[in-house]
Design an enzyme around this catalytic site. Structure first.
Site, mmCIF file in Angstrom:
data_model
loop_
_atom_site.group_PDB
_atom_site.id
_atom_site.type_symbol
_atom_site.label_atom_id
_atom_site.label_comp_id
_atom_site.label_asym_id
_atom_site.label_seq_id
_atom_site.Cartn_x
_atom_site.Cartn_y
_atom_site.Cartn_z
ATOM 1 N N LYS A 1 -6.655 -31.599 34.382
ATOM 2 C CA LYS A 1 -6.450 -32.680 35.351
ATOM 3 C C LYS A 1 -7.579 -33.694 35.229
ATOM 4 O O LYS A 1 -8.662 -33.401 34.750
ATOM 5 C CB LYS A 1 -6.444 -32.141 36.795
ATOM 6 C CG LYS A 1 -5.405 -31.089 37.078
ATOM 7 C CD LYS A 1 -4.020 -31.658 37.067
ATOM 8 C CE LYS A 1 -3.006 -30.547 37.295
ATOM 9 N NZ LYS A 1 -1.670 -30.958 36.994
ATOM 10 N N SER B 1 2.337 -33.006 33.513
ATOM 11 C CA SER B 1 1.481 -33.518 34.591
ATOM 12 C C SER B 1 0.458 -34.563 34.147
ATOM 13 O O SER B 1 -0.013 -35.336 34.961
ATOM 14 C CB SER B 1 0.769 -32.376 35.302
ATOM 15 O OG SER B 1 -0.239 -31.829 34.495
#
Length: 162
Positions: A86, A42
């Site tokens: 993230k 990711s």
């Protein structure tokens, strides 16, 4: 008691030293810095998909000193047992326009990040479970901010704003 007096004193001093070391480690791990292992696609290309070790700091999150572009470790809103890394894209009050489904279309959606929340996204837009799928994240779910890459050794060093 004479011959054991020295052994008892030595054992007490050693035990006290070990207890102090554990206290220092506890404070450092829970309030200052701790190691984190990241893996998965990711955050490609910023962070490799292979396991990578980082040092993270907790001071910025405790005092609200996070900025757009920081890479943070947070608990998923729908699964608090899972922590993910993230990029912080938006803070409360920011207007975020994003591609809702990059693999199917280029349909854009706009959202205003509510008070007490942040917007996070993975750098790999095509393979990331982030705010585009679960919405704004409460600020309290952010645990750490990445600041130092430990492994692989070829990339050892500061990780600010990379």
């Amino acid at each position: 008691m004479g011959p054991f007096r020295f052994a008892i004193k030595e054992a007490w001093e050693t035990s006290f030293l070990v207890a102090k070391c554990f206290c220092v480690l506890h404070v450092a791990d829970n309030y200052l810095i701790n190691p984190v292992i990241t893996y998965g696609p990711s955050m490609l290309p910023t962070i490799d998909a292979t396991p990578t070790i980082f040092l993270t700091e907790r001071i910025s999150t405790r005092f609200g000193k996070l900025a757009q572009g920081d890479i943070v470790v947070l608990r998923l809103p729908h699964n608090p047992r899972q922590a993910v890394a993230k990029r912080l894209v938006g803070l409360e009050g920011d207007k975020i326009t994003y591609v809702s489904s990059p693999e199917n279309s280029d349909k854009l959606e706009t959202v205003v990040v509510p008070k007490g929340h942040v917007w996070v996204e993975g750098d790999n837009k095509y393979n990331s479970n982030d705010s585009r799928s679960f919405g704004p994240v409460p600020y309290g779910l952010i645990e750490n901010k990445l600041f130092w890459r430990v492994s692989p050794l070829k990339d050892f060093g500061s990780f600010w704003k990379k």
